[in-house]
Motif scaffolding. Structure first.
Motif, PDB file in Angstrom:
ATOM      1  N   LEU A 298      33.256 -19.945 -98.053  1.00  0.00           N
ATOM      2  CA  LEU A 298      33.608 -20.904 -97.006  1.00  0.00           C
ATOM      3  C   LEU A 298      33.522 -20.260 -95.626  1.00  0.00           C
ATOM      4  O   LEU A 298      33.004 -20.864 -94.675  1.00  0.00           O
ATOM      5  CB  LEU A 298      35.026 -21.417 -97.255  1.00  0.00           C
ATOM      6  CG  LEU A 298      35.444 -22.755 -96.643  1.00  0.00           C
ATOM      7  CD1 LEU A 298      34.441 -23.853 -96.951  1.00  0.00           C
ATOM      8  CD2 LEU A 298      36.834 -23.122 -97.149  1.00  0.00           C
ATOM      9  N   ASN A 299      34.005 -19.029 -95.501  1.00  0.00           N
ATOM     10  CA  ASN A 299      33.953 -18.330 -94.212  1.00  0.00           C
ATOM     11  C   ASN A 299      32.518 -18.098 -93.752  1.00  0.00           C
ATOM     12  O   ASN A 299      32.201 -18.244 -92.568  1.00  0.00           O
ATOM     13  CB  ASN A 299      34.698 -16.994 -94.303  1.00  0.00           C
ATOM     14  CG  ASN A 299      36.203 -17.178 -94.321  1.00  0.00           C
ATOM     15  OD1 ASN A 299      36.712 -18.206 -93.900  1.00  0.00           O
ATOM     16  ND2 ASN A 299      36.916 -16.184 -94.811  1.00  0.00           N
ATOM     17  N   ILE A 300      31.638 -17.745 -94.690  1.00  0.00           N
ATOM     18  CA  ILE A 300      30.231 -17.529 -94.342  1.00  0.00           C
ATOM     19  C   ILE A 300      29.590 -18.835 -93.888  1.00  0.00           C
ATOM     20  O   ILE A 300      28.865 -18.880 -92.883  1.00  0.00           O
ATOM     21  CB  ILE A 300      29.456 -16.926 -95.537  1.00  0.00           C
ATOM     22  CG1 ILE A 300      29.959 -15.502 -95.820  1.00  0.00           C
ATOM     23  CG2 ILE A 300      27.949 -16.910 -95.263  1.00  0.00           C
ATOM     24  CD1 ILE A 300      29.406 -14.891 -97.097  1.00  0.00           C
ATOM     25  N   LEU A 301      29.869 -19.909 -94.621  1.00  0.00           N
ATOM     26  CA  LEU A 301      29.303 -21.212 -94.249  1.00  0.00           C
ATOM     27  C   LEU A 301      29.841 -21.676 -92.899  1.00  0.00           C
ATOM     28  O   LEU A 301      29.106 -22.268 -92.102  1.00  0.00           O
ATOM     29  CB  LEU A 301      29.622 -22.252 -95.329  1.00  0.00           C
ATOM     30  CG  LEU A 301      28.935 -22.054 -96.688  1.00  0.00           C
ATOM     31  CD1 LEU A 301      29.400 -23.110 -97.676  1.00  0.00           C
ATOM     32  CD2 LEU A 301      27.426 -22.088 -96.544  1.00  0.00           C
ATOM     33  N   ARG A 302      31.115 -21.409 -92.635  1.00  0.00           N
ATOM     34  CA  ARG A 302      31.699 -21.796 -91.346  1.00  0.00           C
ATOM     35  C   ARG A 302      31.002 -21.061 -90.195  1.00  0.00           C
ATOM     36  O   ARG A 302      30.694 -21.657 -89.166  1.00  0.00           O
ATOM     37  CB  ARG A 302      33.196 -21.468 -91.320  1.00  0.00           C
ATOM     38  CG  ARG A 302      34.086 -22.549 -91.886  1.00  0.00           C
ATOM     39  CD  ARG A 302      35.497 -22.390 -91.348  1.00  0.00           C
ATOM     40  NE  ARG A 302      36.366 -23.452 -91.840  1.00  0.00           N
ATOM     41  CZ  ARG A 302      37.194 -23.334 -92.862  1.00  0.00           C
ATOM     42  NH1 ARG A 302      37.257 -22.194 -93.521  1.00  0.00           N
ATOM     43  NH2 ARG A 302      37.947 -24.339 -93.237  1.00  0.00           N
ATOM     44  N   LYS A 303      30.799 -19.772 -90.369  1.00  0.00           N
ATOM     45  CA  LYS A 303      30.197 -18.961 -89.307  1.00  0.00           C
ATOM     46  C   LYS A 303      28.745 -19.338 -89.052  1.00  0.00           C
ATOM     47  O   LYS A 303      28.246 -19.168 -87.936  1.00  0.00           O
ATOM     48  CB  LYS A 303      30.301 -17.477 -89.669  1.00  0.00           C
ATOM     49  CG  LYS A 303      31.716 -16.930 -89.598  1.00  0.00           C
ATOM     50  CD  LYS A 303      31.779 -15.480 -90.056  1.00  0.00           C
ATOM     51  CE  LYS A 303      33.217 -14.972 -90.038  1.00  0.00           C
ATOM     52  NZ  LYS A 303      33.305 -13.586 -90.570  1.00  0.00           N
ATOM     53  N   SER A 304      28.081 -19.844 -90.073  1.00  0.00           N
ATOM     54  CA  SER A 304      26.660 -20.185 -89.910  1.00  0.00           C
ATOM     55  C   SER A 304      26.454 -21.475 -89.126  1.00  0.00           C
ATOM     56  O   SER A 304      25.352 -21.774 -88.671  1.00  0.00           O
ATOM     57  CB  SER A 304      25.994 -20.319 -91.280  1.00  0.00           C
ATOM     58  OG  SER A 304      26.485 -21.467 -91.956  1.00  0.00           O
ATOM     59  N   LYS A 305      27.551 -22.265 -88.978  1.00  0.00           N
ATOM     60  CA  LYS A 305      27.525 -23.533 -88.245  1.00  0.00           C
ATOM     61  C   LYS A 305      26.426 -24.454 -88.775  1.00  0.00           C
ATOM     62  O   LYS A 305      26.508 -24.940 -89.880  1.00  0.00           O
ATOM     63  CB  LYS A 305      27.391 -23.263 -86.750  1.00  0.00           C
ATOM     64  CG  LYS A 305      28.610 -22.522 -86.189  1.00  0.00           C
ATOM     65  CD  LYS A 305      28.537 -22.333 -84.695  1.00  0.00           C
ATOM     66  CE  LYS A 305      29.799 -21.639 -84.196  1.00  0.00           C
ATOM     67  NZ  LYS A 305      29.753 -21.393 -82.745  1.00  0.00           N
TER      68      LYS A 305
ATOM     69  N   LYS B  92      24.718 -25.754 -96.468  1.00  0.00           N
ATOM     70  CA  LYS B  92      25.267 -25.939 -95.115  1.00  0.00           C
ATOM     71  C   LYS B  92      26.556 -26.747 -95.210  1.00  0.00           C
ATOM     72  O   LYS B  92      26.609 -27.772 -95.886  1.00  0.00           O
ATOM     73  CB  LYS B  92      24.261 -26.662 -94.207  1.00  0.00           C
ATOM     74  CG  LYS B  92      24.781 -26.844 -92.766  1.00  0.00           C
ATOM     75  CD  LYS B  92      23.720 -27.443 -91.855  1.00  0.00           C
ATOM     76  CE  LYS B  92      23.548 -28.917 -92.104  1.00  0.00           C
ATOM     77  NZ  LYS B  92      22.692 -29.567 -91.064  1.00  0.00           N
ATOM     78  N   LEU B  93      27.593 -26.266 -94.530  1.00  0.00           N
ATOM     79  CA  LEU B  93      28.875 -26.974 -94.497  1.00  0.00           C
ATOM     80  C   LEU B  93      28.777 -28.129 -93.505  1.00  0.00           C
ATOM     81  O   LEU B  93      28.544 -27.925 -92.313  1.00  0.00           O
ATOM     82  CB  LEU B  93      30.002 -26.014 -94.080  1.00  0.00           C
ATOM     83  CG  LEU B  93      31.421 -26.591 -94.023  1.00  0.00           C
ATOM     84  CD1 LEU B  93      31.878 -27.067 -95.393  1.00  0.00           C
ATOM     85  CD2 LEU B  93      32.394 -25.551 -93.466  1.00  0.00           C
TER      86      LEU B  93
ATOM     87  N   LEU C 236      44.244 -21.122 -91.055  1.00  0.00           N
ATOM     88  CA  LEU C 236      44.157 -19.720 -90.624  1.00  0.00           C
ATOM     89  C   LEU C 236      43.034 -19.434 -89.628  1.00  0.00           C
ATOM     90  O   LEU C 236      43.242 -18.683 -88.666  1.00  0.00           O
ATOM     91  CB  LEU C 236      44.038 -18.801 -91.849  1.00  0.00           C
ATOM     92  CG  LEU C 236      45.325 -18.689 -92.696  1.00  0.00           C
ATOM     93  CD1 LEU C 236      45.066 -17.886 -93.964  1.00  0.00           C
ATOM     94  CD2 LEU C 236      46.443 -18.033 -91.889  1.00  0.00           C
ATOM     95  N   PRO C 237      41.835 -20.012 -89.788  1.00  0.00           N
ATOM     96  CA  PRO C 237      40.782 -19.733 -88.794  1.00  0.00           C
ATOM     97  C   PRO C 237      41.110 -20.239 -87.388  1.00  0.00           C
ATOM     98  O   PRO C 237      40.477 -19.808 -86.413  1.00  0.00           O
ATOM     99  CB  PRO C 237      39.558 -20.477 -89.366  1.00  0.00           C
ATOM    100  CG  PRO C 237      39.829 -20.606 -90.824  1.00  0.00           C
ATOM    101  CD  PRO C 237      41.311 -20.798 -90.923  1.00  0.00           C
TER     102      PRO C 237
END
Length: 326
Positions: free
Chosen positions: A6-13, A56-57, A70-71
């Motif tokens: 999830l964190n990786i998908l979030r960062k990839s926008k 892609k999220l 948390l983010p």
């Protein structure tokens, strides 16, 4: 592992992340990646999958769990230990359970629904699923038990400031209610576990009617929700994070010395009672007086019709408008 994906998908926008890249970064098979992606989708995350491009999220579910909150936090410790329930009897009661062995400063217990939510003076608090913010914060201030009730004003100031930052105009009804258009949207319940000379821990429960649309007949005159008053839904996740971020900033001044000077200024600024005639109710005793100020200890200063001036300590006292809630 789901959290890492999830964190990786979030960062990839807006970019797609290939299954191969995820597999290499996380050290699991592409089949394992797919299994976790499927689990995230079942939890309400909308993830687009395209062959030869990856994942892609697209959107996240409307839940207030640690994965979502948390983010958004800028805190050092408030909310960093975040426990989320789909349903719980009461977040304050659950906090007491969590604290039975090891109370953790800044721990937050949040729930999508409370089945036995409580407000001040034993009143029930309606907490339907997925429509509000029902959460409790554990605090371990190094202060006297006599000073601990001031913490309620920190909660009020944090909620007021968080909403103000989101462009939402509200007021504070001393000591623990947040009001919009004359009706209550938020209540704060502070409970303490203490010995004669020291506080073991404090639990602060915050309940906010965010996206509720209907209320029981007996509450319609004095309670409402942000959605009902604004005409649109409010982002619960952003509001939770804003409250916790502001709360830590205000709490830092208080935890070692009991100082709430900055909080008092905010409570004065947002006060709906100062310069108003009110009813002060203590059990069966009711007195009409005019609110003059909130003093530096967080107590209400009132003037009676005979000219005498008294301080009102929150405790078991209720303050109401002459003709209704405000």
């Amino acid at each position: 592992m789901k959290k890492k994906i999830l964190n990786i998908l979030r960062k990839s926008k807006d970019e797609y992340i290939s299954g191969e890249r995820l597999s290499e970064e996380l050290g699991i098979t592409r089949a394992g990646i797919w299994k976790h992606i499927k689990s995230l989708k079942e939890a309400g995350y909308v993830i687009e999958s395209i062959s030869n491009r990856g994942y892609k999220l697209v959107s996240t579910p409307d839940i207030i769990d640690g994965e979502e909150i948390l983010p958004l936090l800028t805190t050092k410790y408030i909310g960093r230990n975040f426990i989320h329930f789909d349903e719980v009897d009461s977040t304050n009661v659950q906090c007491r359970r969590e604290c039975s062995n090891n109370p953790i400063e800044g721990m937050v217990v949040a729930a999508e629904e409370q089945t036995s939510g409580k407000g001040r003076l034993g009143r029930s608090w309606i907490s339907p699923k997925g429509t509000g913010i029902w959460m409790s914060i554990v605090l371990k201030p190094n202060i006297s038990p006599m000073v601990a009730p001031r913490a309620t004003l920190i909660g009020a100031a944090a909620v007021y400031t968080a909403l103000k930052e989101m462009g939402i105009s509200v007021g504070i009804k001393w000591p623990n209610d947040i009001v919009i258009n004359g009706k209550k949207i938020c209540g704060i319940l502070t409970e303490m576990n203490a010995e004669i000379e020291r506080v073991n821990y404090v639990i602060m429960g915050i309940g906010i009617n965010v996206n509720m649309e209907s209320f029981p007949d007996e509450l319609k005159e004095k309670a409402t929700s942000l959605k009902n008053e604004l005409g649109n839904e409010v982002d619960r996740k952003k509001l939770v994070a804003n409250i916790l971020n502001n709360f830590e900033m205000f709490y830092e001044d208080f935890k070692n010395t009991g100082d709430i000077s900055r909080v008092i200024e905010i409570c004065r600024e947002g006060s709906l009672l100062i310069n108003k005639e009110v009813r002060v109710i203590n059990g069966n005793n009711e007195v009409i007086c005019t609110v003059i100020d909130i003093d530096d200890e967080g107590e209400l200063i009132v003037k009676h019709k005979d000219g005498t001036i008294n301080r009102v300590i929150s405790g078991e006292v209720s303050v109401r408008g002459i003709y209704g809630y405000i």
